[in-house]
Design a protein around this motif. Structure first.
Motif, PDB file in Angstrom:
ATOM      1  N   ALA A  66       0.832  -1.202   0.000  1.00  0.00           N
ATOM      2  CA  ALA A  66       0.000   0.000   0.000  1.00  0.00           C
ATOM      3  C   ALA A  66       0.870   1.256   0.000  1.00  0.00           C
ATOM      4  O   ALA A  66       0.602   2.229  -0.710  1.00  0.00           O
ATOM      5  CB  ALA A  66      -0.937  -0.006   1.207  1.00  0.00           C
ATOM      6  N   ARG A  67       1.924   1.215   0.814  1.00  0.00           N
ATOM      7  CA  ARG A  67       2.845   2.361   0.873  1.00  0.00           C
ATOM      8  C   ARG A  67       3.503   2.603  -0.481  1.00  0.00           C
ATOM      9  O   ARG A  67       3.643   3.748  -0.915  1.00  0.00           O
ATOM     10  CB  ARG A  67       3.905   2.101   1.936  1.00  0.00           C
ATOM     11  CG  ARG A  67       4.900   3.237   2.111  1.00  0.00           C
ATOM     12  CD  ARG A  67       5.991   2.849   3.113  1.00  0.00           C
ATOM     13  NE  ARG A  67       6.906   3.965   3.324  1.00  0.00           N
ATOM     14  CZ  ARG A  67       7.893   4.309   2.498  1.00  0.00           C
ATOM     15  NH1 ARG A  67       8.089   3.605   1.374  1.00  0.00           N
ATOM     16  NH2 ARG A  67       8.667   5.339   2.773  1.00  0.00           N
ATOM     17  N   LYS A  68       3.914   1.525  -1.153  1.00  0.00           N
ATOM     18  CA  LYS A  68       4.586   1.669  -2.447  1.00  0.00           C
ATOM     19  C   LYS A  68       3.669   2.331  -3.480  1.00  0.00           C
ATOM     20  O   LYS A  68       4.105   3.168  -4.275  1.00  0.00           O
ATOM     21  CB  LYS A  68       5.060   0.306  -2.950  1.00  0.00           C
ATOM     22  CG  LYS A  68       5.800   0.370  -4.284  1.00  0.00           C
ATOM     23  CD  LYS A  68       6.324  -0.989  -4.688  1.00  0.00           C
ATOM     24  CE  LYS A  68       6.995  -0.915  -6.055  1.00  0.00           C
ATOM     25  NZ  LYS A  68       8.177  -0.024  -6.054  1.00  0.00           N
ATOM     26  N   LEU A  69       2.400   1.931  -3.481  1.00  0.00           N
ATOM     27  CA  LEU A  69       1.449   2.549  -4.409  1.00  0.00           C
ATOM     28  C   LEU A  69       1.370   4.060  -4.191  1.00  0.00           C
ATOM     29  O   LEU A  69       1.357   4.843  -5.150  1.00  0.00           O
ATOM     30  CB  LEU A  69       0.064   1.920  -4.237  1.00  0.00           C
ATOM     31  CG  LEU A  69      -0.103   0.474  -4.700  1.00  0.00           C
ATOM     32  CD1 LEU A  69      -1.524  -0.006  -4.425  1.00  0.00           C
ATOM     33  CD2 LEU A  69       0.215   0.331  -6.180  1.00  0.00           C
ATOM     34  N   LEU A  70       1.317   4.464  -2.930  1.00  0.00           N
ATOM     35  CA  LEU A  70       1.219   5.894  -2.623  1.00  0.00           C
ATOM     36  C   LEU A  70       2.507   6.628  -2.986  1.00  0.00           C
ATOM     37  O   LEU A  70       2.471   7.745  -3.516  1.00  0.00           O
ATOM     38  CB  LEU A  70       0.903   6.087  -1.144  1.00  0.00           C
ATOM     39  CG  LEU A  70      -0.488   5.627  -0.689  1.00  0.00           C
ATOM     40  CD1 LEU A  70      -0.616   5.734   0.825  1.00  0.00           C
ATOM     41  CD2 LEU A  70      -1.579   6.452  -1.366  1.00  0.00           C
ATOM     42  N   VAL A  71       3.642   6.010  -2.702  1.00  0.00           N
ATOM     43  CA  VAL A  71       4.924   6.645  -3.010  1.00  0.00           C
ATOM     44  C   VAL A  71       5.066   6.885  -4.510  1.00  0.00           C
ATOM     45  O   VAL A  71       5.547   7.932  -4.949  1.00  0.00           O
ATOM     46  CB  VAL A  71       6.090   5.783  -2.479  1.00  0.00           C
ATOM     47  CG1 VAL A  71       7.430   6.285  -3.019  1.00  0.00           C
ATOM     48  CG2 VAL A  71       6.111   5.801  -0.952  1.00  0.00           C
TER      49      VAL A  71
ATOM     50  N   THR B  10       8.841  -4.828  -2.147  1.00  0.00           N
ATOM     51  CA  THR B  10       7.599  -4.606  -2.900  1.00  0.00           C
ATOM     52  C   THR B  10       7.887  -4.507  -4.378  1.00  0.00           C
ATOM     53  O   THR B  10       7.084  -3.977  -5.144  1.00  0.00           O
ATOM     54  CB  THR B  10       6.917  -3.304  -2.437  1.00  0.00           C
ATOM     55  OG1 THR B  10       7.848  -2.229  -2.603  1.00  0.00           O
ATOM     56  CG2 THR B  10       6.501  -3.382  -0.992  1.00  0.00           C
ATOM     57  N   THR B  11       9.048  -5.044  -4.779  1.00  0.00           N
ATOM     58  CA  THR B  11       9.381  -4.937  -6.197  1.00  0.00           C
ATOM     59  C   THR B  11       8.453  -5.752  -7.066  1.00  0.00           C
ATOM     60  O   THR B  11       8.324  -5.498  -8.254  1.00  0.00           O
ATOM     61  CB  THR B  11      10.822  -5.407  -6.430  1.00  0.00           C
ATOM     62  OG1 THR B  11      10.967  -6.740  -5.902  1.00  0.00           O
ATOM     63  CG2 THR B  11      11.810  -4.485  -5.742  1.00  0.00           C
ATOM     64  N   SER B  12       7.809  -6.766  -6.448  1.00  0.00           N
ATOM     65  CA  SER B  12       6.893  -7.573  -7.247  1.00  0.00           C
ATOM     66  C   SER B  12       5.596  -6.850  -7.506  1.00  0.00           C
ATOM     67  O   SER B  12       4.811  -7.264  -8.338  1.00  0.00           O
ATOM     68  CB  SER B  12       6.593  -8.898  -6.529  1.00  0.00           C
ATOM     69  OG  SER B  12       5.974  -8.654  -5.279  1.00  0.00           O
ATOM     70  N   GLU B  13       5.337  -5.791  -6.786  1.00  0.00           N
ATOM     71  CA  GLU B  13       4.091  -5.050  -6.968  1.00  0.00           C
ATOM     72  C   GLU B  13       4.294  -3.973  -8.038  1.00  0.00           C
ATOM     73  O   GLU B  13       5.139  -3.107  -7.905  1.00  0.00           O
ATOM     74  CB  GLU B  13       3.692  -4.382  -5.648  1.00  0.00           C
ATOM     75  CG  GLU B  13       2.422  -3.546  -5.727  1.00  0.00           C
ATOM     76  CD  GLU B  13       1.195  -4.415  -5.924  1.00  0.00           C
ATOM     77  OE1 GLU B  13       0.136  -3.860  -6.230  1.00  0.00           O
ATOM     78  OE2 GLU B  13       1.308  -5.640  -5.777  1.00  0.00           O
ATOM     79  N   PRO B  14       3.529  -3.995  -9.112  1.00  0.00           N
ATOM     80  CA  PRO B  14       3.701  -2.992 -10.152  1.00  0.00           C
ATOM     81  C   PRO B  14       3.320  -1.608  -9.655  1.00  0.00           C
ATOM     82  O   PRO B  14       2.459  -1.450  -8.811  1.00  0.00           O
ATOM     83  CB  PRO B  14       2.744  -3.461 -11.260  1.00  0.00           C
ATOM     84  CG  PRO B  14       1.728  -4.292 -10.545  1.00  0.00           C
ATOM     85  CD  PRO B  14       2.452  -4.926  -9.410  1.00  0.00           C
ATOM     86  N   ALA B  15       3.992  -0.620 -10.184  1.00  0.00           N
ATOM     87  CA  ALA B  15       3.691   0.756  -9.816  1.00  0.00           C
ATOM     88  C   ALA B  15       2.289   1.104 -10.247  1.00  0.00           C
ATOM     89  O   ALA B  15       1.742   0.548 -11.184  1.00  0.00           O
ATOM     90  CB  ALA B  15       4.687   1.711 -10.492  1.00  0.00           C
TER      91      ALA B  15
END
Length: 288
Positions: free
Chosen positions: A205-210, A261-266
């Motif tokens: 969730a944090r990565k999506l926001l960043v 979280t590299t597996s999570e796409p931007a």
């Protein structure tokens, strides 16, 4: 001799009758051609009218599903108003085409009142989806809404600035759903004691926001997630220390590595995929 010549002479009345019959035949042919042309034109207009009615009713049902499908307060006011205005326009066309059908006028009055109430209402609290099934359904509806916005833009019914504004609002809703879905999974993991899994979902969730924080609009949410993740990591380390065996000293327990979280796409890539899935509309003529 005179009698012989007279017997072979055709009377003038015969020529007149021949011309008369030819004229009648020509008139009948012209009338038949005119009738066939008129009949074909009427049939063509009837088919075109029926196709238009079918298309309008399909669009009305689609927009009605969008209005009713999203939870109240999920869409922005601009997007909700856009849907209501489109429904009103469709109902006006249906009323003109089928003036004897009372349902069209009733729907026109209903959606007009709904638009007025929507515009006069105070700002509603934003609704956030925390159910995976709701998220999947909302994603499908947002795809339809995105296609509709692009169609309106192609038809010059909304200008470039409006198109960009509506698209940005849809993009933010897609981001919101992605974040909320990870938060839901994180809370579920916490409830069953899987702290590392919870940390993983909070990290996603944090990565999506960043990835979408170029204007620093999500600084507060990111800071909150950092705090939650730090507390969970501390709690997870404490649990690991308590369960350590005597043969395995606690000081040798490895510190949990930051969740990757590299597996999570931007989010931007997610949005690109979301938009690509709707590119098919450009190859289809949905409007008559």
């Amino acid at each position: 001799m005179l009698y012989f010549k007279h017997s072979y002479a055709k009377p003038a009345s015969f020529h007149a009758m021949t011309v008369h019959y030819l004229a009648i035949a020509l008139i009948l042919l012209l009338m038949l051609a005119g009738y066939l042309f008129l009949s074909h034109s009427i049939q063509k207009r009837r088919i075109r009218r029926q196709r238009l009615l079918t298309a309008l009713k399909a669009r009305r049902n689609s927009f009605r599903d969008l209005v009713d499908g999203f939870p109240k307060g999920f869409l922005t006011q601009d997007l909700t108003n856009l849907l209501y205005r489109s429904l009103i326009d469709i109902c006006e066309q249906l009323t003109r085409l089928e003036s004897k059908e009372p349902g069209h006028a009733e729907q026109l009055a209903f959606y007009t009142s709904q638009l007025s109430a929507q515009q006069n209402s105070e700002n509603q609290a934003k609704v956030r989806l925390d159910n995976p099934e709701q998220v999947r359904e909302a994603r499908h509806l947002l795809q339809e809404l995105y296609k509709f916005v692009q169609q309106q833009s192609q038809l010059k019914l909304i200008n470039k600035i409006q198109t960009e504004a509506y698209t940005d609002q849809i993009k933010r809703l897609v981001l919101q759903m992605g974040v909320d879905n990870h938060l839901f999974n994180a809370r579920q993991a916490q409830q069953i004691g899987k702290l590392r899994l919870a940390i993983h979902h909070y990290g996603l969730a944090r990565k999506l926001l960043v990835n979408e924080n170029g204007s620093h609009g999500f600084d507060k949410q990111i800071a909150q997630l950092d705090s939650v993740i730090a507390k969970l990591q501390e709690k997870a380390q404490s649990q690991t220390a308590k369960t350590a065996t005597p043969e395995t000293p606690t000081e040798h327990q490895p510190t949990p590595a930051p969740i990757s979280t590299t597996s999570e796409p931007a989010t931007s890539k997610e949005w690109d995929r979301f938009a690509e899935e709707t590119d098919g509309w450009k190859k289809k003529q949905l409007y008559d």
